[in-house]
Design an enzyme around this catalytic site. Sequence first.
Site, PDB file in Angstrom:
ATOM      1  N   GLY A  37       1.076  -1.360  -0.471  1.00 50.11           N
ATOM      2  CA  GLY A  37       0.007   0.050   0.043  1.00 50.11           C
ATOM      3  C   GLY A  37       0.703   0.926  -0.118  1.00 50.11           C
ATOM      4  O   GLY A  37       0.269   2.112   0.296  1.00 50.11           O
ATOM      5  N   HIS A  41      -0.249   0.157 -13.938  1.00 48.83           N
ATOM      6  CA  HIS A  41      -0.666  -1.478 -13.134  1.00 48.83           C
ATOM      7  C   HIS A  41      -0.982  -2.258 -14.192  1.00 48.83           C
ATOM      8  O   HIS A  41      -1.854  -1.112 -14.343  1.00 48.83           O
ATOM      9  CB  HIS A  41      -0.805  -0.911 -11.822  1.00 48.83           C
ATOM     10  CG  HIS A  41      -1.143  -1.752 -11.498  1.00 48.83           C
ATOM     11  ND1 HIS A  41      -1.224  -2.148  -9.531  1.00 48.83           N
ATOM     12  CD2 HIS A  41      -1.933  -3.375 -10.616  1.00 48.83           C
ATOM     13  CE1 HIS A  41      -0.961  -3.019  -8.771  1.00 48.83           C
ATOM     14  NE2 HIS A  41      -2.289  -3.962 -10.366  1.00 48.83           N
ATOM     15  N   LYS A 101      -7.648   0.654  -5.728  1.00 50.34           N
ATOM     16  CA  LYS A 101      -8.388   0.633  -7.000  1.00 50.34           C
ATOM     17  C   LYS A 101      -9.367   1.138  -6.769  1.00 50.34           C
ATOM     18  O   LYS A 101     -10.418   1.271  -5.977  1.00 50.34           O
ATOM     19  CB  LYS A 101      -7.878  -1.197  -7.048  1.00 50.34           C
ATOM     20  CG  LYS A 101      -6.634  -0.877  -7.478  1.00 50.34           C
ATOM     21  CD  LYS A 101      -6.580  -2.832  -7.834  1.00 50.34           C
ATOM     22  CE  LYS A 101      -4.877  -3.081  -8.428  1.00 50.34           C
ATOM     23  NZ  LYS A 101      -4.695  -4.600  -7.757  1.00 50.34           N
ATOM     24  N   ARG A 159      -3.707 -14.171  -3.367  1.00 56.33           N
ATOM     25  CA  ARG A 159      -5.098 -14.707  -3.349  1.00 56.33           C
ATOM     26  C   ARG A 159      -6.431 -13.938  -4.062  1.00 56.33           C
ATOM     27  O   ARG A 159      -6.172 -13.442  -5.786  1.00 56.33           O
ATOM     28  CB  ARG A 159      -5.933 -13.409  -1.956  1.00 56.33           C
ATOM     29  CG  ARG A 159      -5.550 -11.862  -3.000  1.00 56.33           C
ATOM     30  CD  ARG A 159      -6.046 -10.725  -1.439  1.00 56.33           C
ATOM     31  NE  ARG A 159      -5.926 -10.115  -2.101  1.00 56.33           N
ATOM     32  CZ  ARG A 159      -5.015  -8.815  -2.232  1.00 56.33           C
ATOM     33  NH1 ARG A 159      -3.966  -9.265  -1.727  1.00 56.33           N
ATOM     34  NH2 ARG A 159      -4.562  -7.882  -3.251  1.00 56.33           N
TER      35      ARG A 159
HETATM   36  C1  MV4 Z   1       7.624   1.850  -8.163  1.00 54.93           C
HETATM   37  C2  MV4 Z   1       6.959   2.375  -8.657  1.00 54.93           C
HETATM   38  C3  MV4 Z   1       8.042   3.206  -9.747  1.00 54.93           C
HETATM   39  N1  MV4 Z   1       9.137   2.744  -9.614  1.00 54.93           N
HETATM   40  N2  MV4 Z   1       8.606   1.112  -8.221  1.00 54.93           N
HETATM   41  C4  MV4 Z   1       3.380   1.173  -5.213  1.00 54.93           C
HETATM   42  C5  MV4 Z   1       3.177   0.459  -4.711  1.00 54.93           C
HETATM   43  C6  MV4 Z   1       3.528  -0.638  -4.536  1.00 54.93           C
HETATM   44  N3  MV4 Z   1       3.463  -1.910  -4.425  1.00 54.93           N
HETATM   45  C7  MV4 Z   1       4.736  -0.317  -5.509  1.00 54.93           C
HETATM   46  N4  MV4 Z   1       4.524   0.761  -5.912  1.00 54.93           N
HETATM   47  C8  MV4 Z   1       5.766   1.679  -7.037  1.00 54.93           C
HETATM   48  N5  MV4 Z   1       6.729   0.704  -7.581  1.00 54.93           N
HETATM   49  C9  MV4 Z   1       8.995   1.826  -8.801  1.00 54.93           C
HETATM   50  N6  MV4 Z   1      10.664   0.836  -9.029  1.00 54.93           N
HETATM   51  C10 MV4 Z   1       5.611   3.069  -8.752  1.00 54.93           C
HETATM   52  C11 MV4 Z   1       4.715   2.486  -7.921  1.00 54.93           C
HETATM   53  C12 MV4 Z   1       3.393   3.059  -7.761  1.00 54.93           C
HETATM   54  C13 MV4 Z   1       2.035   2.325  -8.154  1.00 54.93           C
HETATM   55  C14 MV4 Z   1       1.878   0.979  -8.576  1.00 54.93           C
HETATM   56  C15 MV4 Z   1       1.117   0.980  -9.003  1.00 54.93           C
HETATM   57  C16 MV4 Z   1       0.036   1.175  -8.440  1.00 54.93           C
HETATM   58  C17 MV4 Z   1      -0.087   2.632  -8.187  1.00 54.93           C
HETATM   59  C18 MV4 Z   1       0.979   3.331  -7.950  1.00 54.93           C
HETATM   60  C19 MV4 Z   1       1.082   5.169  -7.515  1.00 54.93           C
HETATM   61  C20 MV4 Z   1       2.182   5.109  -7.035  1.00 54.93           C
HETATM   62  C21 MV4 Z   1       3.199   4.604  -7.097  1.00 54.93           C
END
Ligand code: MV4
Length: 449
Positions: A164, A208, A237, A292
């Site tokens: 999260g 995503h 989401k 899940r």
């Molecule tokens: C990232 C990223 C950009 N670069 N990793 C957000 C939740 C966490 N599980 C991983 N996330 C992200 N990882 C790298 N190397 C941007 C996010 C991210 C994000 C990812 C999926 C859906 C929404 C998001 C919102 C903000 C940041």
Amino acid sequence: MFKKILIANRGEIAMRVIRTCKEMGIKSVAVYSTADAESLHVRFADEAVCIGPAPSSESYLKMSNIIAAAEITNADAIHPGYGFLSENAKFSKICEEHEIKFIGASAEMIDRMGDKASAKSTMIEAGVPCVPGSEGIIPDFESCIKVAKETGYPVMLKASAGGGGKGMRAVWKEEDLQNAWESARQESKAAFGNDDMYMEKLIEEPRHIEIQVVGDSNGRACHLSERDCSVQRRHQKLTEETPSPFMTDELREKMGEAAVKAAEYIKYEGAGTVEFLVDKHRNFYFMEMNTRIQVEHPITEQVVDYDLIREQILVAAGVPISGKNYYPQLHSIECRINAEDPYKDFRPSPGKITNLHLPGGHGVRIDTHVYSGYIIPPNYDSMIAKLITTAQTREEAINKMKRALDEFVVEGIKTTVPFHRQLMDHPDYVSGNYTTKFMEDFVMKDTVE
Ligand code: MV4
């Protein structure tokens, strides 16, 4: 096959599992907190057992009470739904020790995928593409500086126990690294009791996109194509769709292959989701694996004509999968209808639903547990319904969604219906040109109410 399944959950997902149990001729047992005594899952299950007071910690998270309910009712399996105990390694193990089949991942699998650094190193071993960065956990700030230099700014610091977005920091230049390192570690320690950090290159404005997989007890896995979940707000989401408007046949083939590789490498059993970040050049990187059933599973069911809960139950009972992959034949969109006020920063709006009219008609599916007169307790998450439309094309699915949202009447509380209605008219949504940054810039327009 199982004779009786206890559903360790509430709300729409409890209803969802009960429905498939009925269709399969399996008896169902609902569990409920005192706040949920009037809930539909209690009425629709074959049996129901009260497991405690309203707070989740004393009911839906109370393992001993749930196991006792399973033993009293002679249930031979437990379906955990999503949230609550669905990814709790200890609970999975306790079920096994009581010879009750946990319809979900093994304790070992949950532990391995729950720790993000360990999940990532497993995926590197499996040959699944991952974001370049540190090799595992960064021992101290000195190494942190070094890894950031090698990786190249901007970088993303991530908590290994994270989830999260907690304990996550984007860093654009070296002088900001120390602050980020210290605050991310503090945040992670406070939230998870662990401050292990790793680092990745920052992927700017990623999408995503996740791949649904199913694995069986023979170590075979298949995929059921993707879901685009880029429309999120504070890591929640709001809406999902499949196919992704960003997808190509070639990318789907590659991501599907990578997801199957991931699942087969760890001998994953059951339904799971491999989450990827996809950059603007259509490079994709493993992000997390969810062990899940997910909230958004219905859109996949709609476009590949496949009951994922039924498949979870079959695989848990030892039935092998066919091994073929599934590709979208239609377009499906889900809008999460939450008891929240989108005009007031999406703040929760629990209370009594004084009047309800649900949309219907061709291509409209609603998964819900609410009814006219239902009182939404303040103790649990705010989702009250999933509205899913399915059609031949994306444009038709959007038009159907607009029509269905216009028919949706909920009185007594605020909901996210007006948000979704505006989203369906937003040029960047309509064009399919949206990323995870989309909601940062989204502003609700005033409407006459
Ligand atoms: C990232 C990223 C950009 N670069 N990793 C957000 C939740 C966490 N599980 C991983 N996330 C992200 N990882 C790298 N190397 C941007 C996010 C991210 C994000 C990812 C999926 C859906 C929404 C998001 C919102 C903000 C940041």
